[in-house]
Design an enzyme around this catalytic site. Sequence first.
Site, PDB file in Angstrom:
ATOM      1  N   LYS A  33       0.829  -1.217   0.000  1.00 35.61           N
ATOM      2  CA  LYS A  33       0.000   0.000   0.000  1.00 35.61           C
ATOM      3  C   LYS A  33       0.861   1.263   0.000  1.00 35.61           C
ATOM      4  O   LYS A  33       0.488   2.262  -0.620  1.00 35.61           O
ATOM      5  CB  LYS A  33      -0.961   0.008   1.185  1.00 35.61           C
ATOM      6  N   THR A  34       2.006   1.242   0.682  1.00 35.02           N
ATOM      7  CA  THR A  34       2.883   2.423   0.674  1.00 35.02           C
ATOM      8  C   THR A  34       3.418   2.670  -0.732  1.00 35.02           C
ATOM      9  O   THR A  34       3.488   3.818  -1.193  1.00 35.02           O
ATOM     10  CB  THR A  34       4.055   2.245   1.664  1.00 35.02           C
ATOM     11  N   ASP A 219      -3.643   7.254   4.523  1.00 39.02           N
ATOM     12  CA  ASP A 219      -3.150   5.907   4.815  1.00 39.02           C
ATOM     13  C   ASP A 219      -3.788   5.403   6.111  1.00 39.02           C
ATOM     14  O   ASP A 219      -4.228   6.198   6.957  1.00 39.02           O
ATOM     15  CB  ASP A 219      -1.626   5.963   4.955  1.00 39.02           C
ATOM     16  N   GLU A 220      -3.825   4.078   6.303  1.00 36.99           N
ATOM     17  CA  GLU A 220      -4.345   3.458   7.542  1.00 36.99           C
ATOM     18  C   GLU A 220      -5.722   4.014   7.903  1.00 36.99           C
ATOM     19  O   GLU A 220      -5.982   4.368   9.062  1.00 36.99           O
ATOM     20  CB  GLU A 220      -3.364   3.666   8.701  1.00 36.99           C
ATOM     21  N   GLN A 250      -6.755  -4.884  10.374  1.00 35.05           N
ATOM     22  CA  GLN A 250      -5.646  -4.281  11.108  1.00 35.05           C
ATOM     23  C   GLN A 250      -6.091  -3.090  11.959  1.00 35.05           C
ATOM     24  O   GLN A 250      -5.264  -2.254  12.338  1.00 35.05           O
ATOM     25  CB  GLN A 250      -4.547  -3.853  10.130  1.00 35.05           C
ATOM     26  N   ARG A 600       3.816  -9.239  10.772  1.00 40.58           N
ATOM     27  CA  ARG A 600       5.070  -8.480  10.776  1.00 40.58           C
ATOM     28  C   ARG A 600       6.225  -9.367  10.315  1.00 40.58           C
ATOM     29  O   ARG A 600       7.297  -8.865   9.982  1.00 40.58           O
ATOM     30  CB  ARG A 600       5.419  -7.967  12.194  1.00 40.58           C
TER      31      ARG A 600
END
Length: 740
Positions: A33-34, A219-220, A250, A600
């Site tokens: 996504k980044t 974002d997020e 998330q 992670r």
Amino acid sequence: MNEIVDTLNNEQREALSQIEGVILVVAGAGSGKTKLLTHRIAYMVKEKKIDPYNILAITFTNKAAKEMKERCEKLNIDCKNLWVSTFHSMCARILRQDIEKLGYYDKNFTIYSEQDVDKVYKDIFNKLNINKEEIKKNIVYHINNLKNNNLKIEDYINLYSYLPYIQDIKLVFESYQNELRKSNALDFNDLLIVTYNLLLKNEEILKKYQKRFKYILVDEFQDTNKIQYDLIKLLSSQSKNLFVVGDEDQCIYSWRGANYSNIQDLKNDFDDVKLYKLQRNYRSTKKILNLANQLIKNNKARTEKVLWTENEDGVQPEIRKLYDEKEEADTVAKEIYNLVNFKGYSYKDFAVLVRLNALTFPFEEKFLSYNISHKVYGGFKFYERAEIKNIISYLRIFINPKDDVALSRIINFPKRGIGDSAILKISENAKSNNKPWIDILINPEKYEITDSIRKKTNEFISVYLSLMSDYKNETLYQFVLNVIEKFKIKSAYNSGSEEDLNRILNIEIFLESVKEFEKNNKGSTLLDFLENITLISDIDTMEDSNDAVTIATIHSVKGLEFKYVFIVGLEEKIFPISRAYNNETDMEEERRLMYVAITRAKENLMLTYCQTRYLYGKREFQICSRFLKELKIETNYQENMSKSINSISKSNFIYEKVNEEKVNSKYSYNPFEKAQKTKYQKYIEENNIKKDEFNIGDKVLHPKFGIGQVKNIDSQFIEIDFDKLGIKTLLLTIAPLKKI
């Protein structure tokens, strides 16, 4: 080859190419996504010729914002006029320019940290005679809740009228807000709320930012709370060009108001919202990803998606059942030690993730004994240390003389003989005359301040006024250095004790951080520096160049990745936490937190739980976490459990004398035997360490354990009786000891 488009997969390209309108991208963990966000910015600027001045990108951490800017620069985007920031930084930037238009703040306002907020609440509770800790916590929770949800106090009172202490909430809220306004201060929630009110009440300012930010990226998005969502909705209501990336799986910040229902609200509040899904994972192996999918499917409140990857199958994640927290820490330390010394890993490849801060200490202890470089995140921050907070408080009163919280902290630091009764007198005078404390101290003759108090504060005020007159003419670093020297701050730490030596060292580190900030931010001011360190999060200080194992709460590592992840303390009432037992919504959030922890990991994953654990002052038998059962993988029971139990429960060693029977190693040799002949021997030769440098009875200093006395020495180990911790046995060749 088009670097912007051709390096994306088909899912990413579809989302990239839709420039106009409201776009929702549901992006799974590790799905790039980044990369999508940065490539979208580059695509808008280079392909669609959109001015970076008209783009606003919002992230949740300074580290993520920095990474996004750096990636854009690598794509040859001029970021000078591009706004990439966190919500709080964006709001602070808007308010520094226009807050004075509200009439009751000025642009030099202070941003209160959590510690500052606690101090204000403490004083209010004392004045209102509210003594029960549970009621205090509930009141603070409700005040944060009403702010996170962008509600007025009147509406909140009506909504929660059934609470027995509802009028106390109203009274404390009003007192709290009055104190902040009087001190020209904002807390983190108010940064958002005051910005929202400024935009709502001043059409000219709103139009200025709506005209500028024609394209907004967030974002997020699943971690936004109501006030953050309202801000974005307001800013984008003119252009209706909004691109948000989020993942319900998330969402782990409900305790600070995050609400993934904002995703549904987005669909309701805007017409023709286009939905895209990113389900291809680039981070983890197939076996790690399968585990994550197996877990999260147990949640009901989610958009159905299954992450997949073309990465290799990888190593099967394993569960370790251990006796207690000492064996747990020892198991993790050995695994890291072996992989770093014999398999080419670096310390920064590892993360030890915990649900609670209270679980970190055994790992810190054990890593010290193995000489494993590590850093703890999500706990006590550097800028919250008492000696650093004192310096920051001194600096704040030069920017914002109305900051009574800062002044109250340092008025008698270093000691000036100003007792509680004198401080109360100053406070009462300030309140009755509606003046900040500093005015009372500068003009004591006007406010019935006794000669005794005047004499004690004269030197302080004299230094303050002399520094105030020239601080704008000094460089940032020089001014901070002058404050520390002229107020004789270091003199408070001259006992020679280990604690005071560490505090002096921290002050030097602080000065270096000022110098570094000034170097990297040409023309920066004291206000810029203070705002930066107030808004920085603990994980923002993590540098990729630091070769250290990360020990962190799971909340702290959101958005990060590591080759090898240890998720420890997987026991009922710890993870999932006990308060989630009777609430399915909370239990699903705990499961999402576990999902975030698993995802992670890139290459390897170890999950551990203990049969017994010492926590909160008592030892109890434990039940393994329900999440381990949901994963449906076999537990690795240790064959020599009884030997481990005996050695661990009866020993207070920091470093146990390891023999081959006790080492649960995947390797065909004893790594510790080889290490003694290689790394340790090299370390001894390079540092000229000899056991006869220490003698029984010597006083020594250890950076973690403090001052102790040598009790015994043999060929490999040294026993030291530490003043506060008792006798500990350390490996002589790597123990960081200094003879004093």
